[in-house]
Design a protein around this motif. Sequence first.
Motif, PDB file in Angstrom:
ATOM      1  N   GLU A 104      -9.878   6.249  -2.204  1.00 57.43           N
ATOM      2  CA  GLU A 104      -8.439   6.482  -2.263  1.00 57.43           C
ATOM      3  C   GLU A 104      -7.629   5.428  -3.008  1.00 57.43           C
ATOM      4  OE1 GLU A 104      -7.580   6.528   2.040  1.00 57.43           O
ATOM      5  OE2 GLU A 104      -6.476   4.677   1.704  1.00 57.43           O
ATOM      6  N   PHE A 108      -3.384   4.898  -5.686  1.00 56.32           N
ATOM      7  CA  PHE A 108      -3.242   6.005  -4.734  1.00 56.32           C
ATOM      8  C   PHE A 108      -2.659   7.244  -5.404  1.00 56.32           C
ATOM      9  CE2 PHE A 108      -2.724   2.617  -1.364  1.00 56.32           C
ATOM     10  CZ  PHE A 108      -3.832   2.964  -0.633  1.00 56.32           C
ATOM     11  N   VAL A 109      -1.581   7.031  -6.181  1.00 50.88           N
ATOM     12  CA  VAL A 109      -0.925   8.188  -6.808  1.00 50.88           C
ATOM     13  C   VAL A 109      -1.902   8.889  -7.752  1.00 50.88           C
ATOM     14  CG1 VAL A 109       0.870   8.841  -8.473  1.00 50.88           C
ATOM     15  CG2 VAL A 109       1.451   7.422  -6.494  1.00 50.88           C
ATOM     16  N   LEU A 166      -5.233  10.054  -4.799  1.00 51.23           N
ATOM     17  CA  LEU A 166      -4.782  10.958  -3.735  1.00 51.23           C
ATOM     18  C   LEU A 166      -3.717  11.930  -4.246  1.00 51.23           C
ATOM     19  CD1 LEU A 166      -4.491   8.543  -0.662  1.00 51.23           C
ATOM     20  CD2 LEU A 166      -6.353  10.104  -1.229  1.00 51.23           C
ATOM     21  N   GLY A 226      -4.553   6.231   7.010  1.00 53.17           N
ATOM     22  CA  GLY A 226      -4.995   5.903   5.649  1.00 53.17           C
ATOM     23  C   GLY A 226      -4.906   7.187   4.847  1.00 53.17           C
ATOM     24  N   GLY A 227      -5.939   7.485   4.059  1.00 51.11           N
ATOM     25  CA  GLY A 227      -5.917   8.718   3.273  1.00 51.11           C
ATOM     26  C   GLY A 227      -6.475   9.922   4.017  1.00 51.11           C
ATOM     27  N   ASP A 267      -4.274  13.004   4.249  1.00 52.96           N
ATOM     28  CA  ASP A 267      -4.099  13.573   2.911  1.00 52.96           C
ATOM     29  C   ASP A 267      -5.327  14.404   2.523  1.00 52.96           C
ATOM     30  OD1 ASP A 267      -1.635  12.070   2.574  1.00 52.96           O
ATOM     31  OD2 ASP A 267      -2.908  10.315   2.327  1.00 52.96           O
ATOM     32  N   CYS A 314       1.343   1.041   1.702  1.00 59.86           N
ATOM     33  CA  CYS A 314       0.614   2.294   1.954  1.00 59.86           C
ATOM     34  C   CYS A 314      -0.451   2.123   3.024  1.00 59.86           C
ATOM     35  CB  CYS A 314      -0.038   2.809   0.683  1.00 59.86           C
ATOM     36  SG  CYS A 314       1.125   3.605  -0.423  1.00 59.86           S
ATOM     37  N   VAL A 315      -1.169   1.007   2.966  1.00 61.57           N
ATOM     38  CA  VAL A 315      -2.192   0.725   3.968  1.00 61.57           C
ATOM     39  C   VAL A 315      -1.862  -0.633   4.574  1.00 61.57           C
ATOM     40  CG1 VAL A 315      -4.615   0.112   4.306  1.00 61.57           C
ATOM     41  CG2 VAL A 315      -4.023   2.162   3.020  1.00 61.57           C
ATOM     42  N   TYR A 345       4.290   2.450   7.045  1.00 67.13           N
ATOM     43  CA  TYR A 345       2.935   2.299   6.498  1.00 67.13           C
ATOM     44  C   TYR A 345       2.092   3.537   6.805  1.00 67.13           C
ATOM     45  CZ  TYR A 345       0.702   1.070  11.024  1.00 67.13           C
ATOM     46  OH  TYR A 345       0.196   1.087  12.289  1.00 67.13           O
ATOM     47  N   GLY A 346       0.871   3.539   6.301  1.00 69.69           N
ATOM     48  CA  GLY A 346       0.006   4.699   6.467  1.00 69.69           C
ATOM     49  C   GLY A 346      -1.201   4.428   7.330  1.00 69.69           C
ATOM     50  N   SER A 398      -1.492   7.411   3.691  1.00 66.92           N
ATOM     51  CA  SER A 398      -1.407   6.586   2.471  1.00 66.92           C
ATOM     52  C   SER A 398      -0.591   7.283   1.392  1.00 66.92           C
ATOM     53  CB  SER A 398      -2.800   6.317   1.907  1.00 66.92           C
ATOM     54  OG  SER A 398      -3.568   5.571   2.804  1.00 66.92           O
ATOM     55  N   LEU A 399      -0.916   8.561   1.136  1.00 61.75           N
ATOM     56  CA  LEU A 399      -0.244   9.253   0.030  1.00 61.75           C
ATOM     57  C   LEU A 399       1.235   9.483   0.327  1.00 61.75           C
ATOM     58  CD1 LEU A 399      -0.594  10.551  -2.771  1.00 61.75           C
ATOM     59  CD2 LEU A 399      -0.971  12.736  -1.612  1.00 61.75           C
ATOM     60  N   ALA A 453       2.966   6.427  -0.624  1.00 63.90           N
ATOM     61  CA  ALA A 453       2.903   6.313  -2.092  1.00 63.90           C
ATOM     62  C   ALA A 453       3.904   7.272  -2.740  1.00 63.90           C
ATOM     63  CB  ALA A 453       1.490   6.609  -2.590  1.00 63.90           C
TER      64      ALA A 453
END
Lengths: 255, 299
Positions: free
Chosen positions: A53, A83-84, A87, A131-132, A135, B51-52, B71-72, B101-102, B105
């Motif tokens: 990610e 990330f952009v 993800l 986190g991701g 997503d 983000c993290v 935050y993520g 995270s996204l 972002a």
Amino acid sequence: MYAEDYTPFELMAVAGARELKDGEIVAVGIGLPVVASFLAKRTHAPRLTILFELGIVDPEPIHTGVGLADPRVWYRAKVMSSFVDMLGMVLHRGLVDVGFLGGLETDAYGNLNTTLLGDPRGTFTHSVGSGGANDIASSAKRTVIIIRHQARKLKEAVSFVTSPGYLQGGSAREAAGLRGGPVRVITDKAIFGFDPHSKRLRLESIHPRITLEDVLANMGFQPLVPDQVPVTEPPTVEQIRLIREEIDPERIYAG
Amino acid sequence: MGKLATLAEAVASIPSGTHVALSGFAITRCNMAFAREVIRQGIRGLTVSQCVGAMDADLLVGAGAVERMIYGGGSLDRFGRLNNVNRAIESGTLIAEEYSSLSVAFRYLAGALGLPFIPTRSLRGSDILARLQQIAPENIGTVQDPFTGDEWLALRPLVPDVAVVQVQVADEEGNAWIFGPRWDNEEQVKASQRVIVITEQLVPTEIIRRDPERTVIPGFKVSHVVHLPFSAHPTSVYRVYDYDAEHIREYAAATRTVEEFRAYLEKYVFGVQDHWEYLELIGGMKRLTSLMADPILGY
């Protein structure tokens, strides 16, 4: 030739690898999914694209890292971006075929919790959060969950939905505006899929040397169990050799 | 007036209550020297975003400098969880706007582009969304796609007062290069009102002009440039130095209780005058040399 000697983690990694097809794009976190993805790429899926990610594509680590933030994991990457980019422009764009997810607990509809244990409105213990993962669960074409087979981790309902599976089952996921969804839950005792209509967890195979009683006694709910449940295909000698000698020689992930 | 500043000067430009975007990711390129100086100067009431969630934010939260965190989720990778952040969430002393995270972002990206909102497919159906609707309803909405009529979840742009970014190379105008993955740093920088660059290496602008395609942070956004080697210690800076595993283990152990963490702060933050004394305390040149990155591996 099938291997005789392997750990439950190695079997889980091999089962994860078998979920990946050549030419696909896979989004992975750290841990067993990394072993599964690298194993697939070195065997039946050489054209697999592996994404992390934070902005990493297809690294070739030679040292085991402690997590995504470890430059050991980025070594010899083909792309270093953001990330952009990963993800957003790959995952959110709809190009990720498979996402690997793990967590504190999952439930009868493949919802995953990585946020907290306890009562979100009362006393709870906070963990790592999304986190991701959210997503990936929201935008990947399909997801594969890898988790330890324990009653406290396989519950009828999770205490917090960090990453949605099929929510309350049936068409609840589509109604929430989400595509994709989990297709497999791989544990150290069995492999599960989801009933196409109710979206409830359904037993697909039981690992060698494990009984149905072992499987059910260590779950917090009753999954759907077909009349005939096959035995999970064991790892091959070559798969185990690759894991032990090349992918995870320090046995950090695969036990 | 030039932008080159000491760490103390740059930190003094941040009033209590500021929204600070931090460049750290778990245990890499964290603003550790910056966080230690913020704590020494007694700055409080900060909003911190990234983000993290990373070690820089955890240190600030543990010292009581943070009121709100956007935050993520986050961790110290295999070294452990963000114990200070988690404890503050559990006890209700930290307002945690927790996304993915996204999502964070995308909020930075919307801020960077000057958009009024950004639609996203993430968060839908989750308890993350349900919780955000309680904690921060002003940042979450829905919007109809004017072309298809579809309903979308929309997020408010994030425009931090200042982004603090730990980089490998910068010039005195603040034009900066980031080596390795950049996670959310470019969007943080471009969303923020201004930027403080903390750099391992200070180079003449002529060097920047020779490889301008490497420039991630344009100098015109930068208010302060701080040249401070090893300022991310004990976290890593790709191609410059590795993380200090022993120190991160010590930190993770010290964050298990409030009392132990107070002792950690007394020793490593309040027990030193500045970053140079800190570097001596953790073992000086001998220690730092052992962490220097291999030029081929980057760690």
